[in-house]
Design a protein around this motif. Structure first.
Motif, PDB file in Angstrom:
ATOM      1  N   UNK A 441       0.813  -1.211   0.000  1.00 50.94           N
ATOM      2  CA  UNK A 441       0.000   0.000   0.000  1.00 50.94           C
ATOM      3  C   UNK A 441       0.852   1.270   0.000  1.00 50.94           C
ATOM      4  N   UNK A 442       2.056   1.197   0.522  1.00 48.05           N
ATOM      5  CA  UNK A 442       2.932   2.362   0.548  1.00 48.05           C
ATOM      6  C   UNK A 442       3.308   2.858  -0.832  1.00 48.05           C
ATOM      7  N   UNK A 443       3.351   1.956  -1.822  1.00 47.85           N
ATOM      8  CA  UNK A 443       3.722   2.367  -3.179  1.00 47.85           C
ATOM      9  C   UNK A 443       2.665   3.307  -3.758  1.00 47.85           C
ATOM     10  N   UNK A 444       1.403   2.934  -3.622  1.00 46.62           N
ATOM     11  CA  UNK A 444       0.348   3.789  -4.153  1.00 46.62           C
ATOM     12  C   UNK A 444       0.306   5.128  -3.426  1.00 46.62           C
ATOM     13  N   UNK A 445       0.516   5.093  -2.113  1.00 48.71           N
ATOM     14  CA  UNK A 445       0.481   6.346  -1.353  1.00 48.71           C
ATOM     15  C   UNK A 445       1.666   7.239  -1.712  1.00 48.71           C
ATOM     16  N   UNK A 446       2.826   6.648  -1.959  1.00 50.80           N
ATOM     17  CA  UNK A 446       3.972   7.442  -2.401  1.00 50.80           C
ATOM     18  C   UNK A 446       3.665   8.099  -3.743  1.00 50.80           C
ATOM     19  N   UNK A 447       3.120   7.331  -4.670  1.00 48.71           N
ATOM     20  CA  UNK A 447       2.813   7.880  -5.989  1.00 48.71           C
ATOM     21  C   UNK A 447       1.793   9.006  -5.879  1.00 48.71           C
ATOM     22  N   UNK A 448       0.777   8.814  -5.034  1.00 51.74           N
ATOM     23  CA  UNK A 448      -0.241   9.852  -4.861  1.00 51.74           C
ATOM     24  C   UNK A 448       0.370  11.130  -4.292  1.00 51.74           C
ATOM     25  N   UNK A 449       1.267  10.985  -3.317  1.00 48.70           N
ATOM     26  CA  UNK A 449       1.842  12.168  -2.683  1.00 48.70           C
ATOM     27  C   UNK A 449       2.892  12.843  -3.564  1.00 48.70           C
ATOM     28  N   UNK A 450       3.590  12.083  -4.395  1.00 47.65           N
ATOM     29  CA  UNK A 450       4.503  12.713  -5.355  1.00 47.65           C
ATOM     30  C   UNK A 450       3.729  13.644  -6.274  1.00 47.65           C
ATOM     31  N   UNK A 451       2.528  13.240  -6.627  1.00 45.70           N
ATOM     32  CA  UNK A 451       1.668  14.116  -7.403  1.00 45.70           C
ATOM     33  C   UNK A 451       1.301  13.552  -8.754  1.00 45.70           C
ATOM     34  N   UNK A 452       0.209  14.059  -9.302  1.00 49.47           N
ATOM     35  CA  UNK A 452      -0.273  13.615 -10.602  1.00 49.47           C
ATOM     36  C   UNK A 452       0.762  13.890 -11.683  1.00 49.47           C
ATOM     37  N   UNK A 453       1.000  12.868 -12.488  1.00 49.53           N
ATOM     38  CA  UNK A 453       1.976  13.006 -13.552  1.00 49.53           C
ATOM     39  C   UNK A 453       3.409  12.764 -13.120  1.00 49.53           C
ATOM     40  N   UNK A 454       3.623  12.548 -11.817  1.00 49.62           N
ATOM     41  CA  UNK A 454       4.974  12.277 -11.307  1.00 49.62           C
ATOM     42  C   UNK A 454       5.100  10.811 -10.903  1.00 49.62           C
ATOM     43  N   UNK A 455       4.311  10.357  -9.943  1.00 50.18           N
ATOM     44  CA  UNK A 455       4.396   8.982  -9.471  1.00 50.18           C
ATOM     45  C   UNK A 455       3.759   8.000 -10.433  1.00 50.18           C
ATOM     46  N   UNK A 456       4.509   6.983 -10.859  1.00 51.75           N
ATOM     47  CA  UNK A 456       4.035   5.945 -11.776  1.00 51.75           C
ATOM     48  C   UNK A 456       4.236   4.604 -11.074  1.00 51.75           C
ATOM     49  N   UNK A 457       3.144   3.871 -10.821  1.00 49.96           N
ATOM     50  CA  UNK A 457       3.215   2.644 -10.029  1.00 49.96           C
ATOM     51  C   UNK A 457       3.395   1.422 -10.920  1.00 49.96           C
ATOM     52  N   UNK A 458       4.353   0.580 -10.536  1.00 48.98           N
ATOM     53  CA  UNK A 458       4.555  -0.747 -11.113  1.00 48.98           C
ATOM     54  C   UNK A 458       4.348  -1.759  -9.991  1.00 48.98           C
ATOM     55  N   UNK A 459       3.440  -2.719 -10.179  1.00 45.98           N
ATOM     56  CA  UNK A 459       3.101  -3.704  -9.148  1.00 45.98           C
ATOM     57  C   UNK A 459       3.675  -5.062  -9.506  1.00 45.98           C
ATOM     58  N   UNK A 460       4.282  -5.709  -8.518  1.00 48.94           N
ATOM     59  CA  UNK A 460       4.712  -7.100  -8.679  1.00 48.94           C
ATOM     60  C   UNK A 460       3.952  -7.956  -7.674  1.00 48.94           C
ATOM     61  N   UNK A 461       3.315  -9.000  -8.152  1.00 47.55           N
ATOM     62  CA  UNK A 461       2.632  -9.941  -7.272  1.00 47.55           C
ATOM     63  C   UNK A 461       3.630 -11.004  -6.835  1.00 47.55           C
ATOM     64  N   UNK A 462       4.448 -10.631  -5.869  1.00 52.78           N
ATOM     65  CA  UNK A 462       5.515 -11.517  -5.431  1.00 52.78           C
ATOM     66  C   UNK A 462       5.646 -11.556  -3.928  1.00 52.78           C
ATOM     67  N   UNK A 463       6.745 -12.131  -3.466  1.00 51.17           N
ATOM     68  CA  UNK A 463       7.037 -12.242  -2.032  1.00 51.17           C
ATOM     69  C   UNK A 463       8.415 -11.668  -1.754  1.00 51.17           C
ATOM     70  N   UNK A 464       8.608 -11.194  -0.535  1.00 47.05           N
ATOM     71  CA  UNK A 464       9.910 -10.711  -0.106  1.00 47.05           C
ATOM     72  C   UNK A 464      10.009  -9.205  -0.155  1.00 47.05           C
ATOM     73  N   UNK A 465      11.109  -8.700   0.356  1.00 46.18           N
ATOM     74  CA  UNK A 465      11.320  -7.261   0.484  1.00 46.18           C
ATOM     75  C   UNK A 465      12.032  -6.743  -0.751  1.00 46.18           C
ATOM     76  N   UNK A 466      11.288  -6.061  -1.616  1.00 47.41           N
ATOM     77  CA  UNK A 466      11.851  -5.537  -2.844  1.00 47.41           C
ATOM     78  C   UNK A 466      11.471  -6.395  -4.038  1.00 47.41           C
ATOM     79  N   UNK A 467      11.441  -5.771  -5.222  1.00 46.06           N
ATOM     80  CA  UNK A 467      11.013  -6.456  -6.436  1.00 46.06           C
ATOM     81  C   UNK A 467      12.125  -6.605  -7.467  1.00 46.06           C
ATOM     82  N   UNK A 468      12.889  -5.544  -7.702  1.00 45.03           N
ATOM     83  CA  UNK A 468      13.932  -5.592  -8.732  1.00 45.03           C
ATOM     84  C   UNK A 468      15.004  -6.605  -8.347  1.00 45.03           C
ATOM     85  N   UNK A 469      15.363  -7.453  -9.305  1.00 48.21           N
ATOM     86  CA  UNK A 469      16.389  -8.451  -9.037  1.00 48.21           C
ATOM     87  C   UNK A 469      15.912  -9.616  -8.197  1.00 48.21           C
ATOM     88  N   UNK A 470      14.585  -9.750  -8.031  1.00 47.38           N
ATOM     89  CA  UNK A 470      14.040 -10.810  -7.173  1.00 47.38           C
ATOM     90  C   UNK A 470      13.432 -11.955  -7.955  1.00 47.38           C
TER      91      UNK A 470
END
Length: 496
Positions: A441-470
């Motif tokens: 949920x923190x990802x969507x809230x970060x994108x919302x607070x960065x502002x429209x046109x700034x925050x772009x959300x990429x979701x991974x349906x995975x497990x563990x802390x972090x997505x890149x390189x996982x």
């Protein structure tokens, strides 16, 4: 006492091996690759303690920055930096990494992460740093190894009696006094805002017009604060394992209680067990250990707090779940050796009894950031809510809100960080639905607070802390396309 550090999964993997189981107000003019009139003097990296020097690909330097950013011409401190030059000819500039914590050493972490970032290195110099108050950048140590071990064995992280409550709060106060004694004036100048301003000086010193940045875990909060302060200087920025910028101290603790309970439930399902029944069995095990600590092969005892810490560590990565199964089975049979080894890995304790200082730096930084200071009475009123959120982790994280910054020598600066960044280039925000430490949920809230046109959300349906390189080709290729080619994915893209 150890708050569950918002730290990258690669660090946790290393710990498992060890265990043996408002807009810019400082729009500084760039100075042709210089900062404060001083060019970076890159040279050979040296060994640090028991950590050998990295290979010949790596160079290190020190950057002088103001101790107090309100007095830019006053005293300075040195920031330790590390880099490996781009391997290809079509260089884009530098890519600055922060791996989380707060309190994690980028200088020691960056070489370990280079294989994960190999494709990025084709066009970027890979760069990281020790933030102020961390490791080689005026790192803070608040107590010695003997005192740490004594507190681990004697202080209950979920006190049950008035005497245990007093010992819990006294230990917290003593820790703060130790930090004050060693950190001195630096203790009031290690905030996330201070480090974000440091990063803009790093950008200038590297000779980059804009900051290309990869923040992981707490590094996402740091990246968001940078984007708020210097929106016009944001280049290609990726935030992975995102801290919820809308959450205060209590909110973060609740988020982590939900996140770790969700990860534990998913782990239990993977073993064929009912999550509710499995959590009750683990809770009963922890209650027995609280009354009667388990023996271990080292002669040290496994306390309830150490047992819980040992359970937390393998939840950071799905590949570590079998280690958790073995440790829990051994504990049920009366042997705390494996859980203690996991806790030692998390607490950076080596075989000789020496402890690392990540949690020292983390506490000094987060207690300067966080204004909220729940009292003992307020925490007790919150405990039922925490325990409802997570029967296993709730009580510990609830009590942590009272003890973490209790009687802290310096006041906190804000309730929640400001990350709005109107005018910034797009920021790629990567969330993992199974992340235990920084729930999705923190990802969507970060994108919302960065502002429209700034925050772009990429979701991974995975497990563990972090997505890149996982293990997700979809995540890795999307992030690489953005950082290397500037290809911004559709907001809301999902990788399964």
């Amino acid at each position: 006492m150890t708050r569950f550090t918002r730290w990258t999964a690669l660090t946790v993997a290393a710990a498992l091996l060890t265990a043996g189981c408002g807009g810019s107000s400082d729009d500084d003019s760039d100075d042709d690759g210089r900062s404060g009139g001083t060019a970076l003097d890159w040279g050979r990296c040296e060994a640090s303690g028991d950590t050998p020097a990295p290979g010949e690909d790596w160079q290190c330097a020190t950057l002088e920055v103001p101790l107090d950013w309100s007095k830019p011409d006053g005293s300075t401190i040195g920031l330790a930096l590390i880099r490996a030059r781009a391997t290809g000819d079509d260089r884009l500039g530098s890519l600055l990494f922060n791996f989380g914590g707060p309190g994690g050493s980028g200088v020691s972490m960056m070489p370990s992460y280079a294989a994960t970032a190999a494709e990025l290195r084709e066009r970027y110099d890979l760069v990281s740093f020790d933030p102020r108050g961390v490791a080689a950048s005026e790192g803070v140590r608040c107590r010695d190894d003997e005192s740490i071990q004594a507190a681990e064995s004697s202080v209950d992280g979920t006190p049950d009696t008035p005497a245990e409550e007093r010992a819990f709060l006294q230990d917290a106060a003593d820790f703060g006094k130790g930090c004050r004694k060693t950190a001195g004036k630096l203790m009031a100048h290690v905030s996330t805002t201070d480090t974000a301003r440091d990063m803009d000086r790093v950008r200038q010193a590297l000779g980059d017009d804009r900051l290309n940045y990869f923040g992981i875990s707490y590094g996402t909060e740091l990246g968001g604060v940078y984007a708020h302060l210097f929106p016009e200087k944001v280049g290609r920025m990726t935030l992975d394992a995102v801290v919820d910028p809308s959450a205060d101290t209590v909110g973060h603790a609740k988020n982590q209680a939900r996140g770790f309970q969700t990860a534990l439930d998913n782990y239990l399902r993977s073993t064929g067990r009912d999550p509710g029944q499995g959590s009750r069995e683990i809770t009963e095990l922890l209650e027995r250990i609280d009354s009667d600590p388990l023996p271990t092969s080292s002669g040290r005892e496994l306390t309830q707090t150490l047992a819980l810490t040992g359970i937390v560590l393998p939840l950071y990565s799905k590949t570590s779940w079998p280690v958790l199964t073995s440790a829990l089975e051994a504990a049920e049979e009366g042997d705390g050796t494996e859980l203690l080894a996991l806790a030692d890995g998390y607490n950076e304790r080596d075989a000789s009894g020496r402890y690392g200082t990540t949690t020292h730096s983390q506490r000094v930084i987060s207690c300067l950031d966080d204004k909220q200071r729940p009292t003992l009475e307020e925490t007790k009123r919150l405990l039922p809510e925490f325990e409802e959120i997570s029967p296993v982790f709730g009580a510990f994280l609830g009590w942590d809100t009272a003890g973490w910054c209790h009687d802290w020598p310096v006041p906190g600066q804000f309730d929640t960080p400001e990350v709005s960044a109107p005018g910034s280039a797009p920021v790629l925000v990567v969330g993992n639905t199974g992340d235990p430490a920084t729930p999705y949920e923190g990802a969507r809230r970060m994108a919302d607070e960065l502002g429209e046109g700034v925050g772009v959300v990429l979701t991974w349906k995975g497990e563990g802390h972090g997505a890149y390189g996982s293990g997700s080709d979809c995540v890795d290729s999307t992030v690489n396309a953005y950082l290397l080619d500037g290809t911004v994915p559709e907001d809301g893209k999902v990788c399964s």
